[in-house]
Design a protein around this motif. Structure first.
Motif, PDB file in Angstrom:
ATOM      1  N   ASP A 167       0.881  -0.962   0.074  1.00 33.95           N
ATOM      2  CA  ASP A 167       0.101   0.055   0.030  1.00 33.95           C
ATOM      3  C   ASP A 167       0.923   1.221  -0.040  1.00 33.95           C
ATOM      4  O   ASP A 167       1.832   1.331   0.672  1.00 33.95           O
ATOM      5  N   TYR A 168       0.453   2.393  -0.689  1.00 28.95           N
ATOM      6  CA  TYR A 168       0.950   3.624  -0.723  1.00 28.95           C
ATOM      7  C   TYR A 168       0.445   4.440   0.290  1.00 28.95           C
ATOM      8  O   TYR A 168      -0.865   4.783   0.179  1.00 28.95           O
ATOM      9  N   VAL A 169       0.966   5.063   1.457  1.00 29.33           N
ATOM     10  CA  VAL A 169       0.446   5.808   2.547  1.00 29.33           C
ATOM     11  C   VAL A 169       1.317   6.867   2.800  1.00 29.33           C
ATOM     12  O   VAL A 169       2.327   6.976   2.250  1.00 29.33           O
ATOM     13  N   GLU A 170       0.287   7.943   3.298  1.00 28.25           N
ATOM     14  CA  GLU A 170       0.963   9.097   3.892  1.00 28.25           C
ATOM     15  C   GLU A 170       0.257   9.295   5.219  1.00 28.25           C
ATOM     16  O   GLU A 170      -0.767   9.350   5.343  1.00 28.25           O
ATOM     17  N   GLY A 177       5.127   6.929   1.071  1.00 32.73           N
ATOM     18  CA  GLY A 177       5.709   5.810   0.463  1.00 32.73           C
ATOM     19  C   GLY A 177       5.032   4.355   0.626  1.00 32.73           C
ATOM     20  O   GLY A 177       3.947   4.555   1.315  1.00 32.73           O
ATOM     21  N   THR A 178       5.342   3.575  -0.051  1.00 34.87           N
ATOM     22  CA  THR A 178       4.966   2.246  -0.381  1.00 34.87           C
ATOM     23  C   THR A 178       5.535   1.371   0.863  1.00 34.87           C
ATOM     24  O   THR A 178       6.558   1.283   1.100  1.00 34.87           O
ATOM     25  N   ILE A 179       4.635   0.648   1.575  1.00 29.80           N
ATOM     26  CA  ILE A 179       4.901  -0.206   2.512  1.00 29.80           C
ATOM     27  C   ILE A 179       5.581  -1.578   1.921  1.00 29.80           C
ATOM     28  O   ILE A 179       4.906  -2.334   1.327  1.00 29.80           O
ATOM     29  N   VAL A 180       7.017  -1.612   2.425  1.00 28.21           N
ATOM     30  CA  VAL A 180       7.627  -2.854   1.795  1.00 28.21           C
ATOM     31  C   VAL A 180       7.610  -4.096   2.815  1.00 28.21           C
ATOM     32  O   VAL A 180       8.213  -5.044   2.403  1.00 28.21           O
TER      33      VAL A 180
END
Length: 436
Positions: free
Chosen positions: A283-286, A293-296
């Motif tokens: 997911d891309y979160v702010e 950023g993207t949760i890796v």
């Protein structure tokens, strides 16, 4: 002999005893008969193994190309066929041992031979069957030396000597034998735990019906259960009273309450995130703090975000629970963006939506649902009439996709093709009083 350490004295005494025993065997008819029986058992075992091994391989081995759990189990059993020779020799020797004890009243030589056959079996097991590097090293440096000491009949003596040696850590006292036993058992248990964790992780990851957050939670719970059970079993093997673990747990709880609140909060927050599944890997979160950023990766303490420029940001799990989080991905849902532009005041603004909307809709990444491109009049600016075109895409407008850049190109080309002027700022300077 005086002044020598006790261990050296015992070793010299054991060597003298072994020499006397060997000399007695060389001059004893009963010993020679037992030697003959050992050689006969070995030759008979070689003959039997040579005939039985091919038949057992045909019976146990799976069909060529067979797959599945049964075929895998059969191939695993086939790896133990090299043990057939020493085990048959051990069995034949055991049968002859009863006869020699009845006839000669002694079986020391044949008992030594049986132990040697077990040593050979251990050596074959380590050399031919163990393929894991860790297990092979453990077998080479632990199993084979122990079996060699056992074959010489010195295992009880060595065990008693190691039990007599102690190591003191404060008020706690351990024997060297207990430490060695604990080290070997701990190595095996945690290797088995790591292997079990890899197998369970692979199985859980293959369950596509589960949400990613559920899979992460299941993998972490399984890992905790496996290594927790291994630790408790190791404590039991080493003879440590588990009530001491309860006291340690109470002290740990007090420590968490006093000085580790943030770690505990992040751990609990991580469990909540995995259970709810509102944010997950990919997911891309702010966040309110500006991190985006993207949760890796999601760990027990923090989530790792990867920004567009390849940097990693470690964000504590607590921030995802106690602050506002904007999730742009939500497992692949569409996102809306807009591009602002202006046209000259000389333009018939009623024509602009019909020019820009089809040009943007023709871009391959622009979606027709939930809504096609929408051109809106935003206001009358200082230099021109302000518009914005809204559009929907699948994904995030980031450094890899560059959706906005392509939309700007489309707007520019469409306005130029329609001969519509894109204004730029103008300034009128009035000079009062004239020039002198």
């Amino acid at each position: 002999m005086q002044g020598q350490p006790a261990f050296v004295t015992k070793a010299i005494a054991a060597l003298n005893e072994a020499w006397e025993l060997a000399a007695s065997w060389l001059t004893s008819p009963a010993a020679w008969s037992q030697f003959t029986l050992l050689v006969a058992s070995w030759l008979l075992a070689r003959l039997a193994a040579k005939r039985l091994a091919p038949q057992l391989a045909r019976m146990i081995g799976p069909k060529p190309g067979a797959t599945g759990a049964i075929a895998t189990s059969r191939r695993f059993v086939l790896r133990f066929l090299p043990l057939l020779l020493p085990l048959l020799a051990y069995g034949f020797t055991a049968i002859g041992e009863a006869f020699t004890r009845q006839v000669f009243g002694s079986g020391a030589v044949i008992a030594f031979g049986k132990r040697v056959f077990l040593l050979l079996a251990a050596r074959i097991f380590v050399r031919d069957m163990l393929r894991d590097p860790f297990l092979r090293r453990l077998g080479r440096y632990v199993l084979i030396p122990v079996m060699a000491v056992y074959a010489l009949g010195l295992l009880p003596t060595v065990t008693a000597w190691l039990e007599s040696l102690t190591v003191e850590l404060g008020n706690i006292r351990f024997s060297v034998m207990a430490l060695a036993r604990g080290a070997i058992a701990g190595s095996l248990l945690f290797w088995l735990g790591a292997w079990s964790n890899r197998q369970s992780t692979g199985y859980i990851k293959a369950q596509g019906a589960l949400r990613p957050a559920t899979r992460e939670l299941a993998m972490k719970a399984t890992e905790l259960a496996i290594f927790g059970a291994a630790f408790l079993l190791l404590m039991s093997i080493m003879g440590i009273d588990l009530t001491a673990i309860a006291v340690l747990g109470g002290a740990l709880g007090v420590g968490i309450g006093l000085g580790l609140q943030q770690i505990a909060a992040n751990f609990v927050s991580g469990i909540i995130l995995l259970i709810e599944g509102q944010t997950t890997v990919g997911d891309y979160v702010e966040l309110d703090g500006g991190e985006k950023g993207t949760i890796v990766r999601m760990t027990a303490r923090a989530c790792i975000l990867e920004t567009f420029d390849g940097r990693w940001i470690v964000v504590p799990n607590e921030h995802f629970v106690t602050t506002r989080v904007v999730n742009y991905s939500d497992q692949g849902s569409a996102n809306r963006y807009e591009v602002a532009f202006s046209v000259s005041y000389d333009t018939d603004i009623n024509l602009v939506p019909g020019i820009i909307a089809p040009a943007v809709a023709a871009l391959p990444f622009v979606l027709a649902a939930p809504e096609g491109p929408d051109v809106e009049l935003r206001g009358f600016g200082e230099s021109g009439v302000d518009f914005a075109v809204e559009y929907w895409v699948n994904g995030i407008d980031d450094g890899r996709n560059k959706y906005a850049s392509q939309v700007f190109y489309a707007v520019w080309n469409a306005l130029k093709a329609a001969a519509i002027e894109i204004p730029f700022p103008h300034r009128v300077v009035e000079i009062k009083g004239g020039l002198k």
